[in-house]
Motif scaffolding. Sequence first.
Motif, PDB file in Angstrom:
ATOM      1  N   HIS A 189       0.808  -0.962   0.037  1.00 22.48           N
ATOM      2  CA  HIS A 189      -0.098  -0.028  -0.054  1.00 22.48           C
ATOM      3  C   HIS A 189       0.908   1.344   0.152  1.00 22.48           C
ATOM      4  O   HIS A 189       1.867   1.290   0.877  1.00 22.48           O
ATOM      5  N   ASP A 190       0.749   2.125  -1.037  1.00 17.50           N
ATOM      6  CA  ASP A 190       1.443   3.220  -1.206  1.00 17.50           C
ATOM      7  C   ASP A 190       0.737   4.365  -0.513  1.00 17.50           C
ATOM      8  O   ASP A 190      -0.218   4.791  -0.394  1.00 17.50           O
ATOM      9  N   THR A 191       1.556   5.021   0.487  1.00 15.10           N
ATOM     10  CA  THR A 191       0.942   6.137   1.502  1.00 15.10           C
ATOM     11  C   THR A 191       1.317   7.600   0.741  1.00 15.10           C
ATOM     12  O   THR A 191       0.590   8.476   1.215  1.00 15.10           O
ATOM     13  N   GLY A 192       1.685   7.426  -0.349  1.00 14.70           N
ATOM     14  CA  GLY A 192       1.762   8.881  -1.087  1.00 14.70           C
ATOM     15  C   GLY A 192       3.017   9.579  -0.897  1.00 14.70           C
ATOM     16  O   GLY A 192       3.099  10.645  -1.108  1.00 14.70           O
ATOM     17  N   PHE A 193       3.929   8.879  -0.020  1.00 12.98           N
ATOM     18  CA  PHE A 193       5.109   9.932   0.339  1.00 12.98           C
ATOM     19  C   PHE A 193       6.479   8.936   0.245  1.00 12.98           C
ATOM     20  O   PHE A 193       7.380   9.139   0.729  1.00 12.98           O
ATOM     21  N   GLY A 194       6.318   8.110  -0.528  1.00 13.66           N
ATOM     22  CA  GLY A 194       7.549   7.278  -0.983  1.00 13.66           C
ATOM     23  C   GLY A 194       7.500   6.049   0.058  1.00 13.66           C
ATOM     24  O   GLY A 194       8.759   5.489  -0.011  1.00 13.66           O
ATOM     25  N   ILE A 195       6.896   5.971   0.668  1.00 14.37           N
ATOM     26  CA  ILE A 195       6.566   4.745   1.708  1.00 14.37           C
ATOM     27  C   ILE A 195       5.561   3.949   1.866  1.00 14.37           C
ATOM     28  O   ILE A 195       4.454   4.590   1.446  1.00 14.37           O
ATOM     29  N   HIS A 196       5.802   2.878   1.893  1.00 11.36           N
ATOM     30  CA  HIS A 196       4.837   1.679   1.535  1.00 11.36           C
ATOM     31  C   HIS A 196       4.423   0.831   2.653  1.00 11.36           C
ATOM     32  O   HIS A 196       5.476   0.521   3.569  1.00 11.36           O
TER      33      HIS A 196
ATOM     34  N   ASP B 254      17.851  -1.103  -6.360  1.00 15.38           N
ATOM     35  CA  ASP B 254      16.538  -1.302  -7.133  1.00 15.38           C
ATOM     36  C   ASP B 254      16.122  -2.765  -7.061  1.00 15.38           C
ATOM     37  O   ASP B 254      16.976  -3.766  -7.269  1.00 15.38           O
ATOM     38  N   THR B 255      14.969  -3.025  -6.701  1.00 17.61           N
ATOM     39  CA  THR B 255      14.477  -4.231  -6.232  1.00 17.61           C
ATOM     40  C   THR B 255      13.064  -4.577  -6.532  1.00 17.61           C
ATOM     41  O   THR B 255      12.527  -3.534  -7.014  1.00 17.61           O
ATOM     42  N   THR B 256      12.208  -5.438  -6.217  1.00 18.61           N
ATOM     43  CA  THR B 256      10.965  -5.755  -6.405  1.00 18.61           C
ATOM     44  C   THR B 256      10.320  -6.180  -5.193  1.00 18.61           C
ATOM     45  O   THR B 256      11.059  -6.926  -4.235  1.00 18.61           O
ATOM     46  N   LEU B 257       8.898  -5.993  -5.161  1.00 20.44           N
ATOM     47  CA  LEU B 257       8.240  -6.382  -3.835  1.00 20.44           C
ATOM     48  C   LEU B 257       6.850  -6.700  -4.315  1.00 20.44           C
ATOM     49  O   LEU B 257       6.388  -5.710  -4.796  1.00 20.44           O
ATOM     50  N   ALA B 258       6.428  -8.106  -4.150  1.00 26.31           N
ATOM     51  CA  ALA B 258       5.170  -8.532  -4.716  1.00 26.31           C
ATOM     52  C   ALA B 258       5.011  -7.993  -6.033  1.00 26.31           C
ATOM     53  O   ALA B 258       3.701  -7.384  -6.438  1.00 26.31           O
TER      54      ALA B 258
ATOM     55  N   PRO C 207      12.317   1.432  -6.050  1.00 20.31           N
ATOM     56  CA  PRO C 207      13.694   1.900  -6.413  1.00 20.31           C
ATOM     57  C   PRO C 207      14.386   2.080  -5.276  1.00 20.31           C
ATOM     58  O   PRO C 207      14.152   2.014  -4.107  1.00 20.31           O
ATOM     59  N   ARG C 208      15.696   2.125  -5.314  1.00 20.38           N
ATOM     60  CA  ARG C 208      16.615   2.225  -4.223  1.00 20.38           C
ATOM     61  C   ARG C 208      16.294   3.449  -3.412  1.00 20.38           C
ATOM     62  O   ARG C 208      15.888   4.646  -3.860  1.00 20.38           O
ATOM     63  N   GLY C 209      16.113   3.244  -1.985  1.00 18.58           N
ATOM     64  CA  GLY C 209      15.802   4.272  -1.085  1.00 18.58           C
ATOM     65  C   GLY C 209      14.546   4.188  -0.898  1.00 18.58           C
ATOM     66  O   GLY C 209      13.699   5.288   0.001  1.00 18.58           O
ATOM     67  N   THR C 210      13.606   3.539  -1.374  1.00 19.53           N
ATOM     68  CA  THR C 210      12.198   3.263  -0.967  1.00 19.53           C
ATOM     69  C   THR C 210      11.783   2.583   0.259  1.00 19.53           C
ATOM     70  O   THR C 210      12.638   1.695   0.683  1.00 19.53           O
TER      71      THR C 210
END
Length: 416
Positions: A45-52, A307-311, A316-319
């Motif tokens: 779930h994307d919070t809208g602030f680059g944090i999930h 850089d990676t993937t999740l689900a 991107p790096r820094g997420t």
Amino acid sequence: MTGTTETTAETTTGALPAELDVFRPELRANPFDAYRRLRETGRVHDTGFGIHLVPRYEDCSAVLADPDWGHGYTAGINPFRPGVDVAQLPGSFLLLDPPEHGRLRSLVAKAFTSRAVAELRARITRTVDELLDAALEAGEVDLVQALAYPVPLITICELLGVPAADRELFGGWTGDISRGLDPDAVLSAEEKAARQTAVRAFDGYFHALIEERRKAPGEDLLSELVAVEESGNRLTAKEIADIGVLLLIAGHETTMNLIASAALTLHRNPAQRALLREDPALVADAVEEFLRYDTPVPFPTRVAMRDTTLAGREMPRGTGVVLLLGSANRDPEVFADPDTLDVRRFAGGGAQRRQLAFSHGPHFCLGAPMARLESEITLRRLCERAPEFAVLTDEPAYRPSVSMRGPARLPVRLAG
């Protein structure tokens, strides 16, 4: 956080609507319906602030074990405290990434296999019984202050070799640091300043104590940390001080919240409490269920180190991701009837999946055995000596912290 949400089977994008915002203060006492909605509406779930937010067990477990994910402070890519030097944070050892984290962990682990840890059971039992003596004499007490708070504090201080007269120094410091463990975005300027003041106070205290142990070693963990060495590699005074702070804060806070939450849960589940009364040998396995049922550290964070993937989603790096371990530990894909307390769930080993309250992978909690032991002894002796204890409020106040979950106060009536 408010806004519109586009939902798919795997992810939600855009700012979270209020009904999915598990950090709202009014959900401190009961976040579990919000957890369920998050699990049902997406894996990320994307919070809208680059944090999930990550609510499901398999995804949380995968992130915790994957070297693509870390804390990101030393790389300068932590979005939860942007621009903050890890050395200025409490228990910075916990926040390091490989290879430095592995070096320190291996040195600390050598000390944790020492005689001091092996002797903990008798020492903790003595402490719990002394505290219960006073609580039973009083009749009605705040269980947090009378038992849940002092048991881990006394144990950690005795283990480290902190003089008993100095324990009172730590009360305000631990509270300020505990609140300061939350992401900086939810802290006021005053709370961040109080965190730094407490960190400096702890740092100064432990540096002075370390110097004493260098001159006159004792039979305590701090002396062993001063002496520990492997292949010419030793811990610095700063590293030892950070480990001392980490043990006092992370170990103490986690165990305090676990004991208080478990007592409240037993009060609300009298049939389960009766099982523990009838068979005290169940208590050790029941601790695993309490950790699953009401996770004391529900929201650890991780950062994509590359850089990676999740689900199936690009990260991107820094997420940044918030791993909702309180939700993962109630995932029906892993735990049958997850919203029901079952003190026999983990009894006898078997094929039951492990709860994630103590993390997983390279950052699995070194202090987990000690926290389990403290909680087992405290809850067993509470059930044996005050089998009919009653919580005197239906809605206890919860602590304001996001990172640490537990009742702020728990008024109880004890009956020996």
